[in-house]
Design a protein around this motif. Sequence first.
Motif, PDB file in Angstrom:
ATOM      1  N   LEU A  46     -14.735   6.380   6.959  1.00  0.00           N
ATOM      2  CA  LEU A  46     -13.645   7.185   7.498  1.00  0.00           C
ATOM      3  C   LEU A  46     -13.020   8.047   6.398  1.00  0.00           C
ATOM      4  O   LEU A  46     -12.701   9.215   6.624  1.00  0.00           O
ATOM      5  N   CYS A  47     -12.886   7.505   5.203  1.00  0.00           N
ATOM      6  CA  CYS A  47     -12.371   8.285   4.075  1.00  0.00           C
ATOM      7  C   CYS A  47     -13.217   9.538   3.870  1.00  0.00           C
ATOM      8  O   CYS A  47     -12.689  10.641   3.691  1.00  0.00           O
ATOM      9  N   LYS A  92       1.074   6.758   6.365  1.00  0.00           N
ATOM     10  CA  LYS A  92       2.227   5.911   6.059  1.00  0.00           C
ATOM     11  C   LYS A  92       1.859   4.740   5.145  1.00  0.00           C
ATOM     12  O   LYS A  92       2.726   3.978   4.728  1.00  0.00           O
ATOM     13  N   GLY A  93       0.572   4.587   4.844  1.00  0.00           N
ATOM     14  CA  GLY A  93       0.140   3.498   3.978  1.00  0.00           C
ATOM     15  C   GLY A  93       0.080   2.160   4.682  1.00  0.00           C
ATOM     16  O   GLY A  93       0.113   1.110   4.054  1.00  0.00           O
ATOM     17  N   GLU A  94      -0.008   2.187   6.013  1.00  0.00           N
ATOM     18  CA  GLU A  94      -0.049   0.945   6.792  1.00  0.00           C
ATOM     19  C   GLU A  94      -1.472   0.548   7.184  1.00  0.00           C
ATOM     20  O   GLU A  94      -1.680  -0.499   7.772  1.00  0.00           O
ATOM     21  N   TYR A  95      -2.427   1.417   6.888  1.00  0.00           N
ATOM     22  CA  TYR A  95      -3.812   1.144   7.270  1.00  0.00           C
ATOM     23  C   TYR A  95      -4.720   1.623   6.157  1.00  0.00           C
ATOM     24  O   TYR A  95      -4.568   2.732   5.647  1.00  0.00           O
ATOM     25  N   ASN A  96      -5.661   0.778   5.775  1.00  0.00           N
ATOM     26  CA  ASN A  96      -6.608   1.108   4.726  1.00  0.00           C
ATOM     27  C   ASN A  96      -7.932   1.491   5.385  1.00  0.00           C
ATOM     28  O   ASN A  96      -8.636   0.619   5.895  1.00  0.00           O
ATOM     29  N   MET A 140       0.844  -1.182   0.000  1.00  0.00           N
ATOM     30  CA  MET A 140       0.000   0.000   0.000  1.00  0.00           C
ATOM     31  C   MET A 140       0.895   1.254   0.000  1.00  0.00           C
ATOM     32  O   MET A 140       1.788   1.365   0.819  1.00  0.00           O
ATOM     33  N   PRO A 141       0.655   2.165  -0.939  1.00  0.00           N
ATOM     34  CA  PRO A 141       1.505   3.359  -1.010  1.00  0.00           C
ATOM     35  C   PRO A 141       1.227   4.342   0.122  1.00  0.00           C
ATOM     36  O   PRO A 141       0.152   4.320   0.724  1.00  0.00           O
ATOM     37  N   LYS A 142       2.200   5.188   0.373  1.00  0.00           N
ATOM     38  CA  LYS A 142       2.003   6.236   1.372  1.00  0.00           C
ATOM     39  C   LYS A 142       0.936   7.194   0.873  1.00  0.00           C
ATOM     40  O   LYS A 142       0.790   7.386  -0.329  1.00  0.00           O
ATOM     41  N   ASN A 143       0.204   7.783   1.791  1.00  0.00           N
ATOM     42  CA  ASN A 143      -0.802   8.756   1.393  1.00  0.00           C
ATOM     43  C   ASN A 143      -0.278  10.163   1.674  1.00  0.00           C
ATOM     44  O   ASN A 143      -0.549  10.741   2.719  1.00  0.00           O
ATOM     45  N   ILE A 144       0.472  10.676   0.729  1.00  0.00           N
ATOM     46  CA  ILE A 144       1.048  12.015   0.854  1.00  0.00           C
ATOM     47  C   ILE A 144      -0.049  13.071   0.763  1.00  0.00           C
ATOM     48  O   ILE A 144       0.039  14.126   1.380  1.00  0.00           O
TER      49      ILE A 144
END
Length: 70
Positions: free
Chosen positions: A46-47, A37-41, A1-5
């Motif tokens: 929540l989005c 950090k892309g560690e949780y989807n 999962m990519p980082k969410n910048i």
Amino acid sequence: MPKNIAIKVARAEKDMTQKDLADMVGVSRQTINAIEKGEYNPTIKLCRKICRALGKNLDTLFWEDEDEEE
């Protein structure tokens, strides 16, 4: 999962800490950190809360996929 910048950038634009955003959407600071950090989807619910808190749409924060633009 990519980082969410995108979330980090949107948060910075509003001069919000991870804790500020977490408090607004009802999760822990650690959850916001993990999303960035892309560690949780996060769930769609929540989005949407994060989008409302940051004044952004779902595409901007979560579904910007460069591969689809080709």
